[in-house]
Design an enzyme around this catalytic site. Structure first.
Site, PDB file in Angstrom:
ATOM      1  N   CYS A  82      -2.489 -15.734  -7.777  1.00 58.60           N
ATOM      2  CA  CYS A  82      -2.948 -14.867  -8.716  1.00 58.60           C
ATOM      3  C   CYS A  82      -1.857 -14.824  -9.988  1.00 58.60           C
ATOM      4  CB  CYS A  82      -2.543 -13.439  -8.194  1.00 58.60           C
ATOM      5  SG  CYS A  82      -2.775 -11.953  -9.222  1.00 58.60           S
ATOM      6  N   CYS A  88       2.320  -7.419 -11.770  1.00 60.08           N
ATOM      7  CA  CYS A  88       1.488  -6.400 -11.168  1.00 60.08           C
ATOM      8  C   CYS A  88       2.504  -6.037  -9.765  1.00 60.08           C
ATOM      9  CB  CYS A  88       0.168  -7.085 -10.504  1.00 60.08           C
ATOM     10  SG  CYS A  88      -0.502  -5.855  -9.163  1.00 60.08           S
ATOM     11  N   CYS A 169      -8.788  -9.911 -10.200  1.00 56.23           N
ATOM     12  CA  CYS A 169      -7.847  -9.742  -8.854  1.00 56.23           C
ATOM     13  C   CYS A 169      -8.456 -10.260  -7.724  1.00 56.23           C
ATOM     14  CB  CYS A 169      -7.750  -8.225  -8.747  1.00 56.23           C
ATOM     15  SG  CYS A 169      -6.892  -7.658  -7.384  1.00 56.23           S
ATOM     16  N   ASP A 391      -3.559  10.061  13.768  1.00 55.60           N
ATOM     17  CA  ASP A 391      -3.561   8.990  12.561  1.00 55.60           C
ATOM     18  C   ASP A 391      -2.999   9.990  11.453  1.00 55.60           C
ATOM     19  OD1 ASP A 391      -4.154   6.902  10.782  1.00 55.60           O
ATOM     20  OD2 ASP A 391      -6.430   7.162  10.760  1.00 55.60           O
ATOM     21  N   CYS A 418       0.457   3.710   9.721  1.00 55.06           N
ATOM     22  CA  CYS A 418       0.584   2.730   8.706  1.00 55.06           C
ATOM     23  C   CYS A 418       2.105   2.610   8.385  1.00 55.06           C
ATOM     24  CB  CYS A 418      -0.619   3.007   7.598  1.00 55.06           C
ATOM     25  SG  CYS A 418       0.131   4.948   7.109  1.00 55.06           S
TER      26      CYS A 418
END
Ligand code: SAH
Length: 461
Positions: A82, A88, A169, A391, A418
């Site tokens: 990239c 970014c 992207c 979750d 996560c």
């Protein structure tokens, strides 16, 4: 401004240059080295490397440095494809070979269980990755701005107000890139003013492009500061001409000075209000604002792992806590007797109910409320759960929910997470009555430092 130097820190100061051996990767993908026992984070450095770094920040517990030069290079180092990789900042692991990324994510999870759950050899499996870890994102949500008189679209650099132009992207699905390109061209061609945040003038704020992987249908949403869009008819015609896969063009109006992307009013400019998507055999109609997992290919693998961990035989009552739009519960419903979902946000519960109806699943119901309140209430009413799936957001489980689980005592808890740190801390508390059977890391966001885990806990007898 220089940081005040504490007596314990006299050996490190800002601007100091040093040679460091990098031992591991941190939760944001930075290299971790030690200087006189103090932890030093060096973004861009990789485990096994010897690097030259300049200290940019000194705090009580850690220091941070800028990578000046790699002296001994890791074999897993690759050239990020990239062009805006550095500015970014979204994909902070692109300089690491993909197989090594998967290993480092497993390692991160292992370290987390060692640190927060006191388990020296936690049962962590190899990370489930993608065969092709590119083009996986089904949605692009790019801010619009101008640079040297040209319209640009992209993301704000982390912690700054600098808009980084994202033209190609690599983690976006190509359909979303084509949509953003077309929208930019047409907006520029028709001279529709873009929104200027400082002057609070102009119209177009954000371009949101979403593609349904299963059907190829696409939806373009323009977020505007005003209700009117000049030359709206031409805009629609030009977009349709350029983007044959388009089935829905939507406008969302956000006149506020806010960092929130969406405003309250949504209007269909052309076509359907939704696009049709599928996960496995489940179908969904996604409206512009509806939440949907960003990486459908990995989501199917995630839900299959949840199903495997749940070990259903068809007789169980399953609770899907923090259920969002109900996708996990619906995934499990065919293998269970009953599924009940709990979710805080009423709109998400409405989506979940609609999804159940759309898929003709009558054994699943969805309820608005707090998981830590509703689950114990049901237990008191005699509604006992055999399997509980949780979750939660990155902050992990509410302490009250952990207590409730320890009291209600379902046979199995499947924890989808996560955030390995809050996961390991929560598991540590559940170890009071539960056995940790397995931890399965899964790569939902290749090239970023994120890692998902599916954990199975079984009740001790
Ligand atoms: N299971 C969903 C995603 C869940 S994201 C899926 O697979 O798509 C976490 C969800 O938890 C969010 O929708 C958030 O609104 C909800 N939430 C946060 N705190 C909660 C609480 N105390 N009780 C119930 N839901 C909660």
């Amino acid at each position: 401004m220089k940081q005040p130097v504490k007596p314990s820190d006299v050996s490190i100061r800002i601007g100091q240059q040093m040679t460091l051996t990098i031992r591991s990767l941190g939760i944001n993908g930075e290299g971790i080295g030690y200087f006189k026992k103090k932890i030093v984070f060096v973004p861009g450095a990789l485990p096994g490397e010897v690097v030259h770094a300049e200290i940019t920040e000194v705090k009580d517990k850690y220091a941070a440095g800028r990578l000046l030069r790699v002296i001994e290079r890791s074999q897993a180092r690759t050239t990020p494809p990239c062009p805006v990789y550095e500015s970014c900042g979204g994909c902070s692991l692109q300089h690491l070979d993909y197989q090594a990324q998967l290993l480092s994510k497993k390692e991160l999870v292992v370290q987390s269980f060692q640190k927060y759950a006191g388990l020296q050899q936690p049962p962590v499996a190899d990370t489930i990755g993608m065969d092709n870890p590119w083009g996986y994102r089904n949605k692009a949500q790019f801010q619009v701005g101008s640079k040297e008189g040209r319209l640009i679209a992209g993301l704000y650099q982390a912690g700054s107000h600098e808009l980084v132009e994202l033209q190609d992207c690599q983690i976006q699905h190509e359909a979303t890139t084509a949509m953003v390109d077309a929208a930019k061209e047409v907006i520029e061609k028709l001279g529709i003013p873009i929104y200027d945040e400082r002057k609070r003038k102009g119209i177009i704020r954000t371009i949101v492009a979403r593609v349904a992987f299963a059907t190829g249908e696409t939806q373009l949403t323009l977020i505007t500061a005003t209700t009117e869009i000049p030359r709206e008819k031409e805009l629609i015609l030009e977009l349709r001409y350029r983007l044959p896969s388009l089935v829905s063009i939507v406008q969302n109006v956000n006149p506020q000075k806010t960092s929130l992307i969406f405003g309250d009013t949504t209007k269909v400019l052309w076509g359907k209000p939704t696009i049709a998507e599928k996960l496995g055999s489940l179908s969904f109609d996604l409206s512009a604002r509806a939440f949907f997992q960003l990486n459908p290919e990995q989501t199917v693998k995630l839900y299959d792992q949840v199903k495997k961990a749940a070990g259903l035989t068809g007789t169980e009552r399953v609770l899907d806590l923090y259920c969002g739009t109900g996708t996990i519960g619906l995934w499990l419903a065919p293998d269970a007797k009953e599924v009940r979902g709990i979710e805080l946000i009423p709109e998400a519960v409405e989506d979940a109910r609609r999804n159940a109806e759309r898929n003709q699943i009558s054994s699943a119901s969805f309820h608005v409320g707090r998981a830590e309140v509703l689950m114990p209430k049901w237990a008191k009413e005699g509604i006992q759960a055999d399997v509980v799936v949780v979750d939660p957001p990155r902050t992990g489980l509410e302490p009250a929910l952990i207590n409730a689980l320890l009291q209600v005592k379902p046979q199995r808890i499947v924890y989808v997470s996560c955030n390995p740190s809050t996961l390991a801390k929560d598991v540590n508390r559940l170890l009071a009555s539960y056995e940790l059977q397995s931890v399965q890391p899964l790569d939902m966001f290749p090239h970023t430092p994120h890692v998902e885990c599916i954990v199975l806990l079984t009740l001790r007898v």
